[in-house]
Design a protein around this motif. Sequence first.
Motif, short mmCIF file in Angstrom:
data_model
loop_
_atom_site.label_atom_id
_atom_site.label_comp_id
_atom_site.label_asym_id
_atom_site.label_seq_id
_atom_site.Cartn_x
_atom_site.Cartn_y
_atom_site.Cartn_z
N PRO A 1 0.84 -1.20 0.00
CA PRO A 1 0.00 0.00 0.00
C PRO A 1 0.87 1.25 0.00
O PRO A 1 1.83 1.35 0.78
N GLN A 2 0.52 2.15 -0.87
CA GLN A 2 1.37 3.32 -1.05
C GLN A 2 0.95 4.52 -0.20
O GLN A 2 1.75 5.37 0.10
N GLU A 3 -0.30 4.57 0.14
CA GLU A 3 -0.79 5.79 0.81
C GLU A 3 -0.20 5.90 2.22
O GLU A 3 0.10 4.90 2.87
N GLU B 1 -3.18 -11.29 13.14
CA GLU B 1 -3.54 -9.96 12.65
C GLU B 1 -2.98 -8.87 13.56
O GLU B 1 -2.46 -7.85 13.09
N SER C 1 -8.05 -4.61 15.62
CA SER C 1 -8.37 -5.47 14.48
C SER C 1 -9.22 -4.68 13.48
O SER C 1 -9.88 -3.70 13.84
N ALA C 2 -9.21 -5.13 12.25
CA ALA C 2 -9.99 -4.43 11.22
C ALA C 2 -11.47 -4.39 11.56
O ALA C 2 -12.18 -3.46 11.21
N ALA D 1 -5.31 0.12 12.34
CA ALA D 1 -6.35 -0.91 12.20
C ALA D 1 -5.97 -1.91 11.14
O ALA D 1 -5.87 -1.58 9.96
N ILE E 1 -4.06 -5.24 9.15
CA ILE E 1 -2.78 -5.52 8.51
C ILE E 1 -2.38 -4.40 7.55
O ILE E 1 -1.19 -4.12 7.36
N ARG E 2 -3.36 -3.73 7.01
CA ARG E 2 -3.06 -2.67 6.04
C ARG E 2 -2.25 -1.55 6.71
O ARG E 2 -1.24 -1.10 6.17
N ASP E 3 -2.71 -1.12 7.87
CA ASP E 3 -1.98 -0.07 8.57
C ASP E 3 -0.60 -0.55 9.01
O ASP E 3 0.38 0.21 9.01
N TRP F 1 6.60 -8.34 9.71
CA TRP F 1 5.59 -9.39 9.68
C TRP F 1 4.42 -9.04 8.75
O TRP F 1 3.96 -9.89 8.00
N LEU G 1 3.19 -11.04 5.09
CA LEU G 1 1.89 -11.66 4.81
C LEU G 1 1.09 -10.92 3.74
O LEU G 1 0.10 -11.44 3.23
N TRP G 2 1.53 -9.70 3.45
CA TRP G 2 0.71 -8.82 2.63
C TRP G 2 0.37 -9.39 1.25
O TRP G 2 -0.78 -9.33 0.80
N TYR H 1 -2.04 -12.11 1.49
CA TYR H 1 -3.30 -11.54 1.99
C TYR H 1 -4.11 -10.91 0.87
O TYR H 1 -5.32 -11.15 0.74
N THR H 2 -3.43 -10.12 0.03
CA THR H 2 -4.18 -9.44 -1.05
C THR H 2 -4.79 -10.45 -2.02
O THR H 2 -5.92 -10.27 -2.48
#
Lengths: 245, 708, 233, 212
Positions: free
Chosen positions: B453-455, B489, B624-625, B647, B649-651, B664, B668-669, B672-673
């Motif tokens: 994720p770039q943002e 997570e 958690s999300a 919040a 895995i993305r964060d 970590w 997993l990213w 995960y995607t």
Amino acid sequence: MTDGIGLLIFLALSLLLVLLTVMQRKRSYTLRELLAFQRLRRAIGLAVEDGKRIHVALGRGNLLSENFGSALIGLGVLKRLSSVALIADHPPIATSGEGGLMLLAQTGLQAAHQRFGLPPQDLPQKAQLVGVTPLSFAVGSGMEIRDERVAVDLLIGHLGSEAALICDASHQQGNLSIAGSDDLTAQAVFAAAASHPLFGEEAYAAVAYMDGEAVHRASLQTQDLARWAIILFLIFASVVKLIGL
Amino acid sequence: MEAQRCPMCGRVNPPGLEVCQYCQARLKPLWVEPPQDSSPSIEVGSTRARTPSASNEPLLPDWLLESRLDLGGESSPRMSEQDDSEQPLSEEASADEERFGGLFSDELGETEEDVPEWLRSLRDESESDQGVTATAAIEEGSEPIPFWLDFEEGKAEESPSEAPPSEKVLPFHEMPFEGLDLEDESLLSEITAEAKPISAEEPQTVPPFETLEPFLLEEQPSFPPQEQGVPPQPSASTLQERASLSPEAAEDWMSEIPSWLDALPGQDWEEGETAAPETPPEFLEGIVPPFVETEEELSDIEFPAWLGQIESTLEPQLESLMDTLTPAETETLLQEESLGEISQEQPAQSLAQEEIPVEVVGPLHGLRGILPAEPLVAEQKKPSKALSELLVTDKQRAQAELFLKLIEEEGKPKPMPSPKRARPHILWRMLIFFALFAGAILGFVQPQFATPPQELSVGVFDAMQAVNQLPAQASVLLVVDIEGQDFAEMQATTAAMLDQMMIKGAFFVLVSANQSGALQADRLLREVSRLSGHQYQPSSGWVNLGYLPGGVAGMQAFSQSLTEVLPFTIDGEVAWQNDRLRNIRTLSDFDLVVVITEDSTRARQWVEQLKGHVLESRLLFAVSAQVEPLIRSYYEANPRQIQSVLAGIRDGAIYETQTARPGWAMKLWGAYTLVVLTAIALILVGSVFYAVLALLNRPQAQGEGKER
Amino acid sequence: MTLDVPYLDLLGSALGVLLTLLVFSYLLGDHFLVRLVFYGYIGLMAGFAVVIAFNSVLYPLLLQPLIDDPLAGWMQVAVPLLLSGLLCFKVSTRLSRIGNLSLAFLVGVSLAALIGGAIQGTLMPQLSAVISPFDLERSSVAAADRFSGLIEGFLILFGTVATLAYFHFGARPRFSGSARRLEWIEALSWVGQIFIAIALGLIFAGLLRAGFVALVERVQVLLNFVITLQQGF
Amino acid sequence: MKPAFLRSPFSTLITLLTGLIVLLGYFLDFEPLREWRFRFLQWAILLAAVALFLGVFNLLRVHWGRLSESPSKAVYSLTFLGGFVSAVLMAGWLGIQHSLTRAVVDYVILPIEASLFVIILVTLLYALTRLLQHRLSVFSFVFLVTVLLSLIASIPLLGIEIPLLHGRDSLFSIALRILGTAGVRGLLIGVALGSVVTGIRVLFGLERPHGD
């Protein structure tokens, strides 16, 4: 200041509840139809006729927190169910994930037995702490559903995502599952996985829909009035804040 | 001696008369069958549970099966077995048997105490208030409502003028269990509105049992051959023979297997066929008291209230009917009556013989113990048109038929309902699982599919800022409220942040408001330390205070005085003696408080309880999300109540990307995607499939619903 | 891909993998082995919970005061000890009434926690949060963003009101025997259910995302184990 | 039917008194009340822990009883008892932070719980896909679409991030967040209201769900 408001809210609701309970004797409060409870009534009759049990999952809510509210509803439902099901000699079973809830459930079942003049038997089996953590509770409840010839599963109490396992066990047995919780995650799970999910306050109406006693109807009337008071307050307060008063 | 009532026309005659002054029917029976206490009576209205043998004879109603067993002399053991093993219904049925036995018993000297409770209540009620329904009376007596009561009730309510065309109901014809109807029919069936003349050529007993005859011949080979070929007409000699049979002989005979009963249920009696057998079988004796009553008995007998009602309603009707008869019709009737008188004479002569007759013709061929000739002859008379008919309305008949259908349905073997289990759709579930599994494997094997994720999320930025501002050797309180299920997570969410803290040499104090969390907290720090290459260990790197009991109350107490509430570590050692914790007395003494949780309720509770005890700028949430929608409102509130929210895995992945220390989360990213993509596809495909299925089934389901 | 599992932990990993596969097999249905795993797991968690509760509650609240100062300690723990003792009678069906005193006490405190927590911990903060976007004076948001904040506030207010209306229980009986709410409440509650659906949908999606991470982690453990085996043998 | 407070006056009185003391301690800034509230809470925490012990004792009793039942049930119960005893011995004797205890947590408990979460995941996906079949309604449709969009927005689609869809500050995210927040607030307020009224009902003895 906020403490004072809290006390005020408590006193106002108490007064309203008592007043409306008295007033129920003159004019009963009509409740809207809720499909879940219509089905529940039918399912209870069928279960009793079929010699099957009703399972109440009381959740794993901590007694010393606001989670206790939904568990109280679960206990109330258990009490009503035991009154019905004891006639057919198939008392409901209650599973919980908290020791205190188990004790309360056993006390309630014992009282129900005594009301019918029956000696309370197998209370440890009928109201169990099946697991002390959320997942162990869910797994334990699932196995009770499979082993105890259950026809209806009522999940009313504080649960979380683990409720999906209980709903799944219920679904696989072909049972009817009616589920409500104070927890939003559990409600989201129920929205997809339960036969009849109860959202938000609907779970708190369970006892009123089951026996229609004056105090329970008055409770719902109190909630209705309080809710509209809150709505008016929100609108009024927003306007006041907006114009800077 | 009281006035006596004619069993035929029902009119009251002065005492002492031997024949009715109105219809010339004999009032005193020439032969009275002695009461047989031991003779089993048929169970009327029994809803006894099916016996094992009954399952082989689906058409045999249970009541009949029981009566057969009784007649076969095996009633007692069978009954007792059943009573032990079967449902309470069996007991109820035997109770019914007793009740009916009482009702139709010949022991007319019964006292009021002997009257069954339900009957007493019925009598009382009918005496006191005719308008009150019998059902109510039964309910008052807490007795189950006898099924026949409804029929009687309906009959009693029929007014003569409003009565729909009444119809004769044959004994056992589709209502084999209706004791009272049966009685009425036996009592009166031969005299119908059409007033069929009974001639010697008309073997009225044959038709109902006609089809049974070959079967009977097979079953009863011991009967004399000459009797087998006897024409169906009952001759005077046979009547004599019957009358000469003794009751004992009848009893003996009854101990044999009544094979004709075997086939009874299989017979489809046509409506309108000649009704009563010429000599009603013995099992009917208990339900035809008027035929066997002596004068005294007749005077003593107390007619059931319902019968009285019928009489009272029918008597005017009868009289009006008689008035309307033309002279020719009256003559015909008189002729028939005289015929009856003639035939009445012979049985009367044979009464001296003590043997009970053996039936030699018709379906009752070979039977003993059937009702004697006297009633038979009397039966052929037509003393009263109205009384001869059992008033059965169409509605009652329909009900009776419906009831019989129900009974028949009960008798039919039903396939065991398959366990009502919903099909678990194992295939679809396994497909979901394997698809996700494959997606994950593909993600690990081909990580180039995924892009990090770039943002730079505002929440992550705020969290990074708070961590960056930590002083060296800072004290950080970690509230680890997680279950084992969410460990992966939560580790992915917090690993980068904890790594940054460890780089700064932070000392951690761990606490958990749930028991699993107390176990997981240690593991979280161990794993982060191991994966990030730190040497963090318990005591030197962290202190685990363990489980904080008491829910919200515990949180509140902990917020107010943490050292008092949790003085020991999870292993029972003194917690606050550690050098790094000497300066910590309240929550505000911590440089940072991080709440790590996957529970939305606890997340909210922690926000509320920590409020006022921790500065907002020092309060971070890593959740958690699933908790994000709930907790984010506290972060985005105006004014803000917490410093930041990380919040899911993305964060965590963004944090790692920003700190340029892939850990970590980034590990997993990729997988995960791909798993998320697979899930999206599965949801789309599955939902469309099942929605279409539901739409296709909808008209069908609606149709079924309408049919129902 | 790097190996994260040290060789010495191979045995433990093998056990973990075995347990993982056994639990996965639950998707095929309930069976003997998975039940064994579940019962063992329930037992383990019960055991840990008992020890943790003893270490965190019973020991510090009941035993430690007695150890520290027996005389004063007795005074301190007498009432809770009595209450705890009475509660223990609840295990007996015959004598359970004796425990009602303790249970009544526990329920009383729980109810207070429930009422107090719900009012102070949820009701008032949530009400305050709904109103706060309209408090422009205290707002820390830049002037340019205030308009969008207001719009957001209005939407949240409307959504909250609609959601609350959804729960209205009172209804008017109809000739058909059914009971229905007033039309405008029905309409508002229809809108409210959309908000509820979105809220729960978001939470559900979050739950799925958490589950995906768990799945990915399990797959990684399995892959690591397989690779370790390949490299080891 | 008599109200609960008439059927069990003593229990109701105890509940009412303790409840009011603790509750007033919540609301009023009055030192004796606060002190009593704190003390009562401590006792209640202790009682809750004792209740946990009793619950576990009950569980042990049930499984002990099942040992004499059918062999299959006995095996399960034996497994439960084995797990319990080993956990007590490990955690109680060796300590929670002992390497053996940690190994059990790492290699037994964690794999089981994580795998169970995977089962939950599959169950939820399965239930979600069949939602429209079970309940074809506006609610179900909105729920499903929200889940789908939320998932789509959470990851870059094969390396591509759509401006209006992806990112926490995208229009889609903001819209969902606002609508979702409104729903969450309404649900929470409703639940709190229900909890308070239920609590009052039991506190004043108008109902005793756990007794006569």
